[in-house]
Design a protein around this motif. Structure first.
Motif: not given
Length: 186
Positions: A74, A77, A82-85, A102-105, A107
């Motif tokens: 986690t 933001a 625009t996204s995360y790696r 495109n990793f999201q908190s 995941n």
């Protein structure tokens, strides 16, 4: 040197697609109809510079729930991202095992080995023009859980004959079966 000419330019219009952190000069010409009015000479040039692109802050990875072959990551933001790696490293902290775009908190990173150390870092991805990618965050240590072992049963000998003996024990939760090993005193 002349980069381009923008026709039909009006007061209040913007000139876009410029490069960040770059100086420019702009001049204007009034366009006549060529019959009653000739076009004007070029105005004096005015100078201006675009703002420098901003580098996003790096997100801070936090290890969430852990399991035998996975763990969750986690993070808060980052404004403008625009996204995360995410990058998964081996226990040496240097060998890249996987890059997750495109990793999201929240995941979950799965397919891992039980009871193993990994490192994870994050990068916030910008829009590439006004907001640039963050530096890679510091890596955080994440360890998958250990597979639990069953308890050993406690046997009790109940009947002994010249060629056999019987023994009993309480069953162990989750045991599929039991193996008996027989030893001699010799």
């Amino acid at each position: 040197s002349l980069l381009s000419t923008v026709p039909n330019f009006n007061s209040g219009d913007s000139i876009s697609l410029l490069t960040a952190n770059t100086s420019y000069q702009v001049s204007l010409t009034s366009i006549g109809d060529g019959v009653n009015w000739n076009s004007s000479a070029e105005s004096e040039k005015v100078s201006g510079a675009t703002d420098a692109a901003k580098v996003l802050a790096a997100p801070t990875p936090i290890v969430g729930s852990r399991a035998l072959t996975s763990f969750a990551i986690t993070f808060a933001a980052i404004t403008g991202a625009t996204s995360y790696r995410a990058v998964l490293y081996a226990s040496d902290g240097a060998t890249v095992l996987s890059t997750l775009n495109n990793f999201q908190s929240g995941n979950v990173i799965s397919g891992l080995t039980p009871s193993t150390q990994y490192f994870v870092s994050l990068t916030a991805i910008g829009n590439g023009t006004t907001l640039l990618n963050s530096l890679e965050s510091d890596s955080v240590l994440a360890i998958t859980t250990t597979q639990p072992s069953l308890s050993a049963p406690s046997p009790t000998i109940s009947t002994i004959t010249t060629t056999t003996f019987d023994f009993s024990f309480s069953s162990i939760t989750n045991a599929l079966s039991y193996n008996a090993k027989i030893y001699t005193d010799q």
